[in-house]
Design a protein around this motif. Structure first.
Motif, PDB file in Angstrom:
ATOM      1  N   GLU A  42      51.870  17.573  -3.055  1.00 18.76           N
ATOM      2  CA  GLU A  42      51.324  16.796  -1.760  1.00 18.76           C
ATOM      3  C   GLU A  42      52.677  15.873  -1.358  1.00 18.76           C
ATOM      4  OE1 GLU A  42      47.690  18.359  -1.591  1.00 18.76           O
ATOM      5  OE2 GLU A  42      48.427  17.274  -0.133  1.00 18.76           O
ATOM      6  N   GLU A  43      52.773  15.324   0.061  1.00 20.77           N
ATOM      7  CA  GLU A  43      53.638  14.483   0.359  1.00 20.77           C
ATOM      8  C   GLU A  43      53.244  12.906   0.118  1.00 20.77           C
ATOM      9  OE1 GLU A  43      55.243  16.777   4.511  1.00 20.77           O
ATOM     10  OE2 GLU A  43      54.208  14.789   4.813  1.00 20.77           O
ATOM     11  N   ARG A  44      54.277  12.200   0.085  1.00 23.54           N
ATOM     12  CA  ARG A  44      54.153  10.806  -0.571  1.00 23.54           C
ATOM     13  C   ARG A  44      53.201  10.252   0.695  1.00 23.54           C
ATOM     14  NH1 ARG A  44      58.906   7.256  -3.066  1.00 23.54           N
ATOM     15  NH2 ARG A  44      58.908   9.529  -4.183  1.00 23.54           N
ATOM     16  N   GLU A  45      52.155   9.424   0.365  1.00 22.75           N
ATOM     17  CA  GLU A  45      51.184   8.756   1.108  1.00 22.75           C
ATOM     18  C   GLU A  45      51.093   7.486   1.086  1.00 22.75           C
ATOM     19  OE1 GLU A  45      46.367   9.482   1.769  1.00 22.75           O
ATOM     20  OE2 GLU A  45      47.151   9.344  -0.153  1.00 22.75           O
ATOM     21  N   PHE A  46      50.882   6.784   2.144  1.00 27.26           N
ATOM     22  CA  PHE A  46      50.809   5.236   2.452  1.00 27.26           C
ATOM     23  C   PHE A  46      49.330   5.049   1.920  1.00 27.26           C
ATOM     24  CE2 PHE A  46      51.084   1.074   3.935  1.00 27.26           C
ATOM     25  CZ  PHE A  46      50.008   0.708   4.573  1.00 27.26           C
ATOM     26  N   VAL A  47      49.506   4.006   1.024  1.00 23.39           N
ATOM     27  CA  VAL A  47      48.230   3.211   0.288  1.00 23.39           C
ATOM     28  C   VAL A  47      47.784   2.300   1.104  1.00 23.39           C
ATOM     29  CG1 VAL A  47      47.137   2.712  -1.694  1.00 23.39           C
ATOM     30  CG2 VAL A  47      48.540   4.620  -1.799  1.00 23.39           C
ATOM     31  N   GLY A  48      48.628   1.187   1.126  1.00 25.25           N
ATOM     32  CA  GLY A  48      48.506  -0.204   1.765  1.00 25.25           C
ATOM     33  C   GLY A  48      50.031  -1.012   1.687  1.00 25.25           C
ATOM     34  N   VAL A  49      49.742  -2.077   2.303  1.00 24.93           N
ATOM     35  CA  VAL A  49      50.979  -3.049   2.286  1.00 24.93           C
ATOM     36  C   VAL A  49      50.477  -4.486   2.309  1.00 24.93           C
ATOM     37  CG1 VAL A  49      51.134  -2.928   4.935  1.00 24.93           C
ATOM     38  CG2 VAL A  49      53.168  -3.382   3.570  1.00 24.93           C
ATOM     39  N   ILE A  50      51.028  -5.500   1.961  1.00 24.45           N
ATOM     40  CA  ILE A  50      50.923  -6.635   2.154  1.00 24.45           C
ATOM     41  C   ILE A  50      52.213  -7.551   2.735  1.00 24.45           C
ATOM     42  CG2 ILE A  50      51.668  -7.280  -0.247  1.00 24.45           C
ATOM     43  CD1 ILE A  50      49.386  -9.410  -0.283  1.00 24.45           C
ATOM     44  N   THR A  51      52.037  -8.433   3.838  1.00 26.88           N
ATOM     45  CA  THR A  51      53.030  -8.866   4.356  1.00 26.88           C
ATOM     46  C   THR A  51      53.703  -9.904   3.354  1.00 26.88           C
ATOM     47  OG1 THR A  51      51.448 -10.866   5.025  1.00 26.88           O
ATOM     48  CG2 THR A  51      51.922  -8.808   6.483  1.00 26.88           C
ATOM     49  N   TRP A  52      54.983 -10.484   3.664  1.00 32.14           N
ATOM     50  CA  TRP A  52      55.689 -11.121   2.845  1.00 32.14           C
ATOM     51  C   TRP A  52      55.033 -12.541   2.338  1.00 32.14           C
ATOM     52  CZ3 TRP A  52      56.920 -16.406   4.076  1.00 32.14           C
ATOM     53  CH2 TRP A  52      56.699 -16.410   5.567  1.00 32.14           C
ATOM     54  N   SER A  53      54.274 -13.166   3.097  1.00 33.35           N
ATOM     55  CA  SER A  53      53.570 -14.354   2.762  1.00 33.35           C
ATOM     56  C   SER A  53      52.198 -14.026   2.175  1.00 33.35           C
ATOM     57  CB  SER A  53      53.177 -15.215   4.175  1.00 33.35           C
ATOM     58  OG  SER A  53      52.221 -14.367   4.744  1.00 33.35           O
ATOM     59  N   GLY A  54      51.768 -12.834   1.953  1.00 31.78           N
ATOM     60  CA  GLY A  54      50.310 -12.292   1.533  1.00 31.78           C
ATOM     61  C   GLY A  54      49.512 -12.688   2.412  1.00 31.78           C
ATOM     62  N   GLY A  55      49.470 -13.029   3.738  1.00 31.73           N
ATOM     63  CA  GLY A  55      48.560 -13.583   4.664  1.00 31.73           C
ATOM     64  C   GLY A  55      47.609 -12.207   5.254  1.00 31.73           C
ATOM     65  N   ARG A  56      48.274 -11.373   5.127  1.00 36.86           N
ATOM     66  CA  ARG A  56      47.730  -9.838   5.682  1.00 36.86           C
ATOM     67  C   ARG A  56      47.978  -8.749   5.216  1.00 36.86           C
ATOM     68  NH1 ARG A  56      49.778  -6.833  10.154  1.00 36.86           N
ATOM     69  NH2 ARG A  56      51.778  -8.202  10.061  1.00 36.86           N
ATOM     70  N   THR A  57      47.080  -7.881   4.868  1.00 38.88           N
ATOM     71  CA  THR A  57      47.243  -6.659   4.299  1.00 38.88           C
ATOM     72  C   THR A  57      46.653  -5.512   5.175  1.00 38.88           C
ATOM     73  OG1 THR A  57      44.864  -6.766   3.317  1.00 38.88           O
ATOM     74  CG2 THR A  57      46.761  -7.420   2.006  1.00 38.88           C
ATOM     75  N   HIS A  58      47.056  -4.437   4.824  1.00 40.67           N
ATOM     76  CA  HIS A  58      46.661  -3.014   5.601  1.00 40.67           C
ATOM     77  C   HIS A  58      46.542  -2.078   4.854  1.00 40.67           C
ATOM     78  CE1 HIS A  58      46.080  -0.063   8.783  1.00 40.67           C
ATOM     79  NE2 HIS A  58      47.353   0.426   8.307  1.00 40.67           N
TER      80      HIS A  58
END
Length: 122
Positions: A42-58
């Motif tokens: 499979e291709e590499r898949e995005f799981v999630g991210v956290i902003t530099w401050s930790g204040g937001r995730t996706h």
């Protein structure tokens, strides 16, 4: 920035596992930190991210409500808490650092860890 992922292994479906990603360098807190995964064939898949401050995730929809990303900038470490994993979560998991705050595109990540294998048994 050098990244070292750890914590992978074999986990039963419905269990839990926490991955860690330790970063070297004094600029860790200026990077958004993402997790990606790649299953065989499979291709590499995005799981999630956290902003530099930790204040937001996706997160990608398939892990929402089950996975949680957090970071401790004092320890230069980002975590991926995997709760209720399913066999489809089996993959090599990579952490990555991006100077863009919150991107899901692999091309926007500047530094990558070496990956840690997660295997979920049914």
């Amino acid at each position: 920035v050098q990244l070292q992922a750890s914590g992978g292994g074999l986990v039963q479906a419905g269990g839990s596992l926490r991955l860690s990603c330790a970063a070297s360098g004094r600029t860790f807190s200026s990077y958004a930190m993402g997790w990606f995964r790649q299953a065989p064939g499979e291709e590499r898949e995005f799981v999630g991210v956290i902003t530099w401050s930790g204040g937001r995730t996706h997160y990608v929809d398939s892990v929402k409500g089950r996975f949680t990303i957090s970071r401790d900038n004092a320890k230069n470490t980002v975590y991926l808490q995997m709760n209720s994993p399913i066999p489809e979560d089996t993959a090599v998991y990579y952490c990555a650092a991006s100077s863009l705050n919150g991107s899901s595109w692999p091309d926007y990540y500047d530094y990558w860890g070496q990956g840690t294998q997660v295997t979920v048994s049914s």
